[in-house]
Design a protein around this motif. Sequence first.
Motif, PDB file in Angstrom:
ATOM      1  N   TYR A 127       0.949  -1.192  -0.007  1.00  0.00           N
ATOM      2  CA  TYR A 127      -0.025   0.117   0.048  1.00  0.00           C
ATOM      3  C   TYR A 127       0.780   1.337  -0.011  1.00  0.00           C
ATOM      4  O   TYR A 127       1.910   1.480   0.839  1.00  0.00           O
ATOM      5  CB  TYR A 127      -0.937  -0.017   1.397  1.00  0.00           C
ATOM      6  N   ASP A 128       0.438   2.099  -1.021  1.00  0.00           N
ATOM      7  CA  ASP A 128       0.971   3.496  -1.053  1.00  0.00           C
ATOM      8  C   ASP A 128       0.310   4.567   0.064  1.00  0.00           C
ATOM      9  O   ASP A 128      -1.040   4.469  -0.405  1.00  0.00           O
ATOM     10  CB  ASP A 128       1.081   4.187  -2.389  1.00  0.00           C
ATOM     11  N   VAL A 129       0.652   4.923   1.268  1.00  0.00           N
ATOM     12  CA  VAL A 129      -0.213   5.463   2.058  1.00  0.00           C
ATOM     13  C   VAL A 129      -0.164   7.134   1.953  1.00  0.00           C
ATOM     14  O   VAL A 129       1.005   7.547   2.005  1.00  0.00           O
ATOM     15  CB  VAL A 129       0.141   5.027   3.543  1.00  0.00           C
ATOM     16  N   VAL A 130      -1.300   7.769   2.071  1.00  0.00           N
ATOM     17  CA  VAL A 130      -1.431   9.055   2.136  1.00  0.00           C
ATOM     18  C   VAL A 130      -2.237   9.644   3.316  1.00  0.00           C
ATOM     19  O   VAL A 130      -3.432   9.455   3.659  1.00  0.00           O
ATOM     20  CB  VAL A 130      -2.143   9.628   0.898  1.00  0.00           C
ATOM     21  N   PRO A 131      -1.675  10.253   4.402  1.00  0.00           N
ATOM     22  CA  PRO A 131      -2.294  10.394   5.657  1.00  0.00           C
ATOM     23  C   PRO A 131      -2.945  11.756   5.258  1.00  0.00           C
ATOM     24  O   PRO A 131      -2.485  12.841   5.157  1.00  0.00           O
ATOM     25  CB  PRO A 131      -1.106  10.490   6.656  1.00  0.00           C
ATOM     26  N   ILE A 132      -4.294  11.811   5.647  1.00  0.00           N
ATOM     27  CA  ILE A 132      -5.010  13.090   5.434  1.00  0.00           C
ATOM     28  C   ILE A 132      -5.683  13.353   6.740  1.00  0.00           C
ATOM     29  O   ILE A 132      -6.483  12.401   7.406  1.00  0.00           O
ATOM     30  CB  ILE A 132      -5.987  13.056   4.398  1.00  0.00           C
ATOM     31  N   GLY A 133      -5.150  14.397   7.421  1.00  0.00           N
ATOM     32  CA  GLY A 133      -5.930  14.982   8.747  1.00  0.00           C
ATOM     33  C   GLY A 133      -6.880  15.724   8.699  1.00  0.00           C
ATOM     34  O   GLY A 133      -6.736  16.557   7.590  1.00  0.00           O
ATOM     35  N   ILE A 134      -8.068  15.717   9.352  1.00  0.00           N
ATOM     36  CA  ILE A 134      -9.024  16.706   9.438  1.00  0.00           C
ATOM     37  C   ILE A 134      -8.928  17.633  11.025  1.00  0.00           C
ATOM     38  O   ILE A 134      -9.044  17.108  11.777  1.00  0.00           O
ATOM     39  CB  ILE A 134     -10.539  15.894   9.452  1.00  0.00           C
ATOM     40  N   ALA A 135      -8.613  18.603  10.722  1.00  0.00           N
ATOM     41  CA  ALA A 135      -8.477  19.525  11.716  1.00  0.00           C
ATOM     42  C   ALA A 135      -9.695  19.894  12.522  1.00  0.00           C
ATOM     43  O   ALA A 135     -10.927  19.659  11.956  1.00  0.00           O
ATOM     44  CB  ALA A 135      -7.844  20.885  11.269  1.00  0.00           C
ATOM     45  N   THR A 136      -9.782  20.263  13.783  1.00  0.00           N
ATOM     46  CA  THR A 136     -11.023  20.502  14.432  1.00  0.00           C
ATOM     47  C   THR A 136     -11.773  21.400  14.125  1.00  0.00           C
ATOM     48  O   THR A 136     -13.060  21.535  14.380  1.00  0.00           O
ATOM     49  CB  THR A 136     -10.466  20.862  16.046  1.00  0.00           C
ATOM     50  N   ASP A 137     -11.199  22.273  13.313  1.00  0.00           N
ATOM     51  CA  ASP A 137     -12.193  23.389  12.537  1.00  0.00           C
ATOM     52  C   ASP A 137     -12.636  22.991  11.363  1.00  0.00           C
ATOM     53  O   ASP A 137     -13.327  23.686  10.311  1.00  0.00           O
ATOM     54  CB  ASP A 137     -11.386  24.683  12.224  1.00  0.00           C
ATOM     55  N   GLY A 138     -12.432  21.532  10.690  1.00  0.00           N
ATOM     56  CA  GLY A 138     -13.007  21.024   9.515  1.00  0.00           C
ATOM     57  C   GLY A 138     -11.893  21.022   8.416  1.00  0.00           C
ATOM     58  O   GLY A 138     -12.138  20.748   7.395  1.00  0.00           O
ATOM     59  N   ARG A 139     -10.658  21.738   8.346  1.00  0.00           N
ATOM     60  CA  ARG A 139      -9.732  21.678   7.326  1.00  0.00           C
ATOM     61  C   ARG A 139      -9.201  20.556   7.181  1.00  0.00           C
ATOM     62  O   ARG A 139      -8.770  19.725   7.911  1.00  0.00           O
ATOM     63  CB  ARG A 139      -8.804  22.973   7.505  1.00  0.00           C
ATOM     64  N   TRP A 140      -9.183  19.865   5.870  1.00  0.00           N
ATOM     65  CA  TRP A 140      -8.409  18.750   5.377  1.00  0.00           C
ATOM     66  C   TRP A 140      -7.006  19.098   4.880  1.00  0.00           C
ATOM     67  O   TRP A 140      -6.777  20.156   4.314  1.00  0.00           O
ATOM     68  CB  TRP A 140      -8.897  18.088   4.157  1.00  0.00           C
ATOM     69  N   VAL A 141      -6.002  18.543   5.508  1.00  0.00           N
ATOM     70  CA  VAL A 141      -4.372  18.770   5.605  1.00  0.00           C
ATOM     71  C   VAL A 141      -3.858  17.455   5.130  1.00  0.00           C
ATOM     72  O   VAL A 141      -4.358  16.248   5.573  1.00  0.00           O
ATOM     73  CB  VAL A 141      -3.883  19.457   6.670  1.00  0.00           C
ATOM     74  N   LEU A 142      -2.721  17.592   4.378  1.00  0.00           N
ATOM     75  CA  LEU A 142      -1.981  16.661   4.075  1.00  0.00           C
ATOM     76  C   LEU A 142      -0.987  16.416   5.437  1.00  0.00           C
ATOM     77  O   LEU A 142      -0.090  17.022   5.657  1.00  0.00           O
ATOM     78  CB  LEU A 142      -0.986  16.889   3.145  1.00  0.00           C
TER      79      LEU A 142
END
Length: 374
Positions: A41-56
Amino acid sequence: MNAPTGRRIRVAIVFGGRSTEHAISCVTAGSVLQAIDREKYDVVPIGIATDGRWVLEADDPDRHRITGPGQLPAVDGERATVSLTRTSAGTGLVVSEPSAPPQAFGEVDVVFPLLHGPWGEDGTIQGLFEMSDVRYVGSGVLASALCMDKAFMKVALQAAGLPVMPGTTITAREWADQQMVVHLRCQELGYPLFVKPARGGSSIGIAKAHGPDDLAAAIEGALAHDPKVLVEVSAEGAREIECGVLEDLDGSVEVSVPAEIRITGDHEFYDFEAKYLPEEATELDVPAILDEDTRLRMQTLAADAFRAAGCEGLARVDFFLMPDGSLVINELNTMPGFTPLSMFPQMWAATGLPYSDLIDRLLTLALQRPTGLR
């Protein structure tokens, strides 16, 4: 569906989110990042901040750990933003930074949404994936929403003839306008009572009311997390036992060995600290010490509950084993925790499915399951 020849399967691991379980989602993601098969698997971690922003986010398991009391991980909302885009070629990622034009980051084959609580485990993000036509791990929109709302989950399970604890639902408006009526309804249930946010998890906002004097504070504490509160009869003297359920590729389900949580020390029930802080006093029996008849009844009920709620992929079914030997379903979790202390992976390891193989099985199932009506 398989990844195109010549490249690894690309997995977007989505975690964090806007709920009160943000930190626990980060911890779960750290565990998966540590264990996933990087050769496959080629893994891409995507975080969703507490204000709803999606970030790498950082592909760093150590960044997503609880390091001590009060030291909880969180998504770094200042990182480059990321979004899902649907084109004729498939669903891909676009990364944006303030000083540069948006950049295509490549196609996504499958999403592993490691989100707990509202705005993630409740069908909202599942709907986004359906509209984006991207495959994902876990239950669809309806089952995710149903199991997130414990009050409606109980209705569905009761309709299927499955045993649940007696309880009542209280809204913020009812509590503001009809406190006497609420007190009477709770009095009819009989104390002690457990008061919990109807759409919460990780034992956040839960309190035990031993009598009328405790009830107001318990309800107001739960309302701080959710405008809808569930009040249930306390399962006094019961054992807390869980089963993991996995869907097979042919649509059948498999149930793990049960496991038991035993609370020691100063904890009256399985609260947040007992669940997630390593130094807290909890003892786990994996597998649980049960007679054969009870084990089989529990595993059958777990499979029945999974089907009754329309779950897909995975779920953890939590039971009370009452002093008289009867079984009561406490709740279903459609995205149970994957932290090092979490019961779901421990139960499957004891059943013969190690953690990394469990992750692979869930992703394989998600890749073979179509989006849309099914």
